[in-house]
Motif scaffolding. Sequence first.
Motif, PDB file in Angstrom:
ATOM      1  N   THR A  74       0.853  -1.188   0.000  1.00  0.00           N
ATOM      2  CA  THR A  74       0.000   0.000   0.000  1.00  0.00           C
ATOM      3  C   THR A  74       0.889   1.239   0.000  1.00  0.00           C
ATOM      4  OG1 THR A  74      -0.065   0.156   2.403  1.00  0.00           O
ATOM      5  CG2 THR A  74      -1.779  -1.207   1.333  1.00  0.00           C
ATOM      6  N   GLU A  75       0.317   2.362  -0.365  1.00  0.00           N
ATOM      7  CA  GLU A  75       1.093   3.612  -0.366  1.00  0.00           C
ATOM      8  C   GLU A  75       1.572   3.936   1.047  1.00  0.00           C
ATOM      9  OE1 GLU A  75       3.312   6.313  -1.898  1.00  0.00           O
ATOM     10  OE2 GLU A  75       2.082   5.024  -3.178  1.00  0.00           O
ATOM     11  N   GLY A  76       0.739   3.649   2.047  1.00  0.00           N
ATOM     12  CA  GLY A  76       1.140   3.876   3.434  1.00  0.00           C
ATOM     13  C   GLY A  76       2.339   3.031   3.830  1.00  0.00           C
ATOM     14  N   HIS A  77       2.363   1.775   3.374  1.00  0.00           N
ATOM     15  CA  HIS A  77       3.490   0.901   3.693  1.00  0.00           C
ATOM     16  C   HIS A  77       4.755   1.372   2.973  1.00  0.00           C
ATOM     17  CE1 HIS A  77       5.404  -2.709   5.175  1.00  0.00           C
ATOM     18  NE2 HIS A  77       5.851  -2.962   3.958  1.00  0.00           N
ATOM     19  N   LEU A  78       4.608   1.815   1.733  1.00  0.00           N
ATOM     20  CA  LEU A  78       5.767   2.331   0.996  1.00  0.00           C
ATOM     21  C   LEU A  78       6.342   3.564   1.685  1.00  0.00           C
ATOM     22  CD1 LEU A  78       4.508   1.909  -2.672  1.00  0.00           C
ATOM     23  CD2 LEU A  78       6.320   0.600  -1.552  1.00  0.00           C
ATOM     24  N   GLU A  79       5.454   4.429   2.174  1.00  0.00           N
ATOM     25  CA  GLU A  79       5.923   5.618   2.889  1.00  0.00           C
ATOM     26  C   GLU A  79       6.641   5.205   4.173  1.00  0.00           C
ATOM     27  OE1 GLU A  79       6.883   9.399   3.931  1.00  0.00           O
ATOM     28  OE2 GLU A  79       6.201   8.635   1.992  1.00  0.00           O
ATOM     29  N   PHE A  80       6.103   4.228   4.893  1.00  0.00           N
ATOM     30  CA  PHE A  80       6.759   3.731   6.098  1.00  0.00           C
ATOM     31  C   PHE A  80       8.151   3.199   5.752  1.00  0.00           C
ATOM     32  CE2 PHE A  80       7.945  -0.119   8.398  1.00  0.00           C
ATOM     33  CZ  PHE A  80       8.141   0.401   9.662  1.00  0.00           C
ATOM     34  N   LYS A  81       8.265   2.434   4.670  1.00  0.00           N
ATOM     35  CA  LYS A  81       9.559   1.869   4.279  1.00  0.00           C
ATOM     36  C   LYS A  81      10.542   2.975   3.909  1.00  0.00           C
ATOM     37  CE  LYS A  81       9.856  -2.231   2.375  1.00  0.00           C
ATOM     38  NZ  LYS A  81      10.461  -2.846   3.533  1.00  0.00           N
ATOM     39  N   MET A  83      10.556   6.043   5.156  1.00  0.00           N
ATOM     40  CA  MET A  83      10.969   6.652   6.425  1.00  0.00           C
ATOM     41  C   MET A  83      11.934   5.734   7.176  1.00  0.00           C
ATOM     42  SD  MET A  83       7.528   8.626   7.799  1.00  0.00           S
ATOM     43  CE  MET A  83       6.732   7.120   8.255  1.00  0.00           C
ATOM     44  N   HIS A  84      11.666   4.449   7.142  1.00  0.00           N
ATOM     45  CA  HIS A  84      12.539   3.477   7.797  1.00  0.00           C
ATOM     46  C   HIS A  84      13.928   3.511   7.166  1.00  0.00           C
ATOM     47  CE1 HIS A  84      13.948  -0.699   8.714  1.00  0.00           C
ATOM     48  NE2 HIS A  84      13.499  -0.344   9.892  1.00  0.00           N
ATOM     49  N   ASN A  85      13.981   3.527   5.847  1.00  0.00           N
ATOM     50  CA  ASN A  85      15.272   3.596   5.155  1.00  0.00           C
ATOM     51  C   ASN A  85      16.001   4.893   5.492  1.00  0.00           C
ATOM     52  OD1 ASN A  85      14.883   1.127   3.978  1.00  0.00           O
ATOM     53  ND2 ASN A  85      14.157   1.946   2.036  1.00  0.00           N
ATOM     54  N   ASP A  86      15.274   6.021   5.536  1.00  0.00           N
ATOM     55  CA  ASP A  86      15.894   7.300   5.902  1.00  0.00           C
ATOM     56  C   ASP A  86      16.471   7.234   7.308  1.00  0.00           C
ATOM     57  OD1 ASP A  86      15.194   8.310   3.428  1.00  0.00           O
ATOM     58  OD2 ASP A  86      13.453   9.430   4.179  1.00  0.00           O
ATOM     59  N   ALA A  87      15.749   6.617   8.228  1.00  0.00           N
ATOM     60  CA  ALA A  87      16.232   6.487   9.605  1.00  0.00           C
ATOM     61  C   ALA A  87      17.501   5.635   9.656  1.00  0.00           C
ATOM     62  CB  ALA A  87      15.148   5.883  10.490  1.00  0.00           C
ATOM     63  N   LEU A  88      17.517   4.544   8.884  1.00  0.00           N
ATOM     64  CA  LEU A  88      18.713   3.690   8.865  1.00  0.00           C
ATOM     65  C   LEU A  88      19.909   4.421   8.266  1.00  0.00           C
ATOM     66  CD1 LEU A  88      17.149   0.259   7.867  1.00  0.00           C
ATOM     67  CD2 LEU A  88      18.051   0.939  10.095  1.00  0.00           C
ATOM     68  N   ILE A  89      19.678   5.221   7.245  1.00  0.00           N
ATOM     69  CA  ILE A  89      20.762   6.004   6.642  1.00  0.00           C
ATOM     70  C   ILE A  89      21.299   7.014   7.655  1.00  0.00           C
ATOM     71  CG2 ILE A  89      21.276   7.763   4.894  1.00  0.00           C
ATOM     72  CD1 ILE A  89      19.295   6.174   3.052  1.00  0.00           C
TER      73      ILE A  89
END
Length: 108
Positions: A74-81, A83-89
């Motif tokens: 879903t678009e919501g899950h893609l947005e979460f991913k 944000m998650h990737n940004d946090a890991l970076i």
Amino acid sequence: ARQKRVGVAKQRIRKSVLRDNRIAILEVKLIEQENVGGSTNTDTIIFAAELAELHELRKDRAEFQEQYDPITFTEGHLEFKRMHNDALIALSRYCQMERDRLHRSYSY
């Protein structure tokens, strides 16, 4: 609840690793049998039950991998991913800066 999800995730990973290991063993036996031909060594003979097992394990693996289809997110899950990737970076950059800082402080 989080602990239960972590336990379920670990169990899935464990099962996946065991399945992949078993597939590898059976595939090696299949290749060895094809290369050796009419061997009587039971270590290299792949039996009908093992062939059926190999087929089912491959099917299970394919079905499991299809569960993780980014096209269906879903678009919501893609947005979460994202944000998650940004946090890991950001975490990775912070860790690198701390490593550099510690390295500088110990090298004097």
